[in-house]
Write a protein that holds these residues in place. Structure first.
Motif, PDB file in Angstrom:
ATOM      1  N   LEU A  33     -19.245 -65.517   3.733  1.00 19.81           N
ATOM      2  CA  LEU A  33     -19.017 -65.929   4.728  1.00 19.81           C
ATOM      3  C   LEU A  33     -19.061 -64.839   5.928  1.00 19.81           C
ATOM      4  O   LEU A  33     -19.754 -64.631   6.925  1.00 19.81           O
ATOM      5  N   ASP A  34     -18.015 -63.771   5.585  1.00 22.33           N
ATOM      6  CA  ASP A  34     -18.173 -62.641   6.439  1.00 22.33           C
ATOM      7  C   ASP A  34     -19.504 -61.898   6.703  1.00 22.33           C
ATOM      8  O   ASP A  34     -19.993 -61.485   7.855  1.00 22.33           O
ATOM      9  N   ALA A  35     -20.278 -61.765   5.514  1.00 19.07           N
ATOM     10  CA  ALA A  35     -21.441 -60.980   5.643  1.00 19.07           C
ATOM     11  C   ALA A  35     -22.247 -61.783   6.258  1.00 19.07           C
ATOM     12  O   ALA A  35     -23.103 -61.255   7.094  1.00 19.07           O
ATOM     13  N   THR A  36     -22.337 -63.230   6.196  1.00 17.47           N
ATOM     14  CA  THR A  36     -23.337 -63.960   7.016  1.00 17.47           C
ATOM     15  C   THR A  36     -23.002 -63.764   8.537  1.00 17.47           C
ATOM     16  O   THR A  36     -23.883 -63.803   9.211  1.00 17.47           O
ATOM     17  N   ILE A  37     -21.786 -64.037   8.677  1.00 17.39           N
ATOM     18  CA  ILE A  37     -21.442 -63.912  10.066  1.00 17.39           C
ATOM     19  C   ILE A  37     -21.760 -62.602  10.939  1.00 17.39           C
ATOM     20  O   ILE A  37     -22.026 -62.442  11.986  1.00 17.39           O
ATOM     21  N   LEU A  65      -6.957 -71.016   8.545  1.00 11.32           N
ATOM     22  CA  LEU A  65      -7.307 -69.883   8.997  1.00 11.32           C
ATOM     23  C   LEU A  65      -8.747 -69.390   9.150  1.00 11.32           C
ATOM     24  O   LEU A  65      -9.012 -69.022  10.275  1.00 11.32           O
ATOM     25  N   THR A  66      -9.307 -69.999   8.346  1.00 10.23           N
ATOM     26  CA  THR A  66     -10.941 -69.581   8.285  1.00 10.23           C
ATOM     27  C   THR A  66     -11.483 -70.280   9.326  1.00 10.23           C
ATOM     28  O   THR A  66     -12.417 -69.956  10.205  1.00 10.23           O
ATOM     29  N   SER A  67     -11.135 -71.688   9.778  1.00  9.01           N
ATOM     30  CA  SER A  67     -11.513 -72.374  10.492  1.00  9.01           C
ATOM     31  C   SER A  67     -11.012 -71.790  11.940  1.00  9.01           C
ATOM     32  O   SER A  67     -12.075 -71.592  12.926  1.00  9.01           O
ATOM     33  N   LEU A  68      -9.910 -71.329  12.293  1.00 14.87           N
ATOM     34  CA  LEU A  68      -9.688 -70.453  13.376  1.00 14.87           C
ATOM     35  C   LEU A  68     -10.292 -69.408  13.359  1.00 14.87           C
ATOM     36  O   LEU A  68     -10.976 -69.084  14.674  1.00 14.87           O
ATOM     37  N   LYS A  69     -10.627 -68.373  12.604  1.00 17.27           N
ATOM     38  CA  LYS A  69     -11.308 -67.200  12.608  1.00 17.27           C
ATOM     39  C   LYS A  69     -12.825 -67.566  12.904  1.00 17.27           C
ATOM     40  O   LYS A  69     -13.394 -66.569  13.887  1.00 17.27           O
ATOM     41  N   TYR A  70     -13.405 -68.715  12.693  1.00 17.59           N
ATOM     42  CA  TYR A  70     -14.925 -68.617  12.613  1.00 17.59           C
ATOM     43  C   TYR A  70     -15.013 -69.997  13.907  1.00 17.59           C
ATOM     44  O   TYR A  70     -16.098 -70.491  13.737  1.00 17.59           O
TER      45      TYR A  70
END
Length: 125
Positions: A33-37, A65-70
């Motif tokens: 997910l990080d790489a895609t973003i 937490l993932t929802s908040l970050k992205y």
């Protein structure tokens, strides 16, 4: 388990969540997910939850937490499921996120993918 599907593109991250999700599932998924973003700041997300059975408490925290970050990165989200509660949860979440969330029944998975492709092709250029 969170599996990245082969139909993933540069603008759409396609995943399937199955079984009971754990913290380890998120640890394995988040680098992708990080790489895609990092390559596309706004993406579409296709998530198949037809085999989803639940989450451990730690996985729930990871998901939150993932929802908040992205929060701002998912422009379009399509959820494919097979239960009434999944549709309700998607519709509720649509009210509280900036993403355009759509729910499709499993039998309409091809329509869901087409909708997401068209939306991302037209708006994420």
């Amino acid at each position: 388990m969170i599996e990245i599907l082969e139909k993933t593109t540069d603008k759409i991250l396609a995943v399937k969540a199955s079984g009971i999700l754990t913290h380890e599932d998120y640890e394995n998924f988040l680098p992708a997910l990080d790489a895609t973003i990092n390559t596309e700041s706004h993406i579409g997300l296709y998530i198949d939850i037809t085999a989803f059975e639940g989450m451990t408490p730690h996985a729930m925290l990871d998901d939150f937490l993932t929802s908040l970050k992205y929060y701002w990165n998912f422009t379009y989200v399509v959820v494919v499921g097979d239960e009434k509660w999944m549709k309700f949860a998607t519709e509720f979440t649509d009210w509280i996120t900036p993403s355009d969330l759509e729910y499709y029944d499993e039998k309409d998975a091809d329509k869901a993918w087409k909708y997401l492709q068209d939306a991302c092709d037209n708006k994420l250029n």
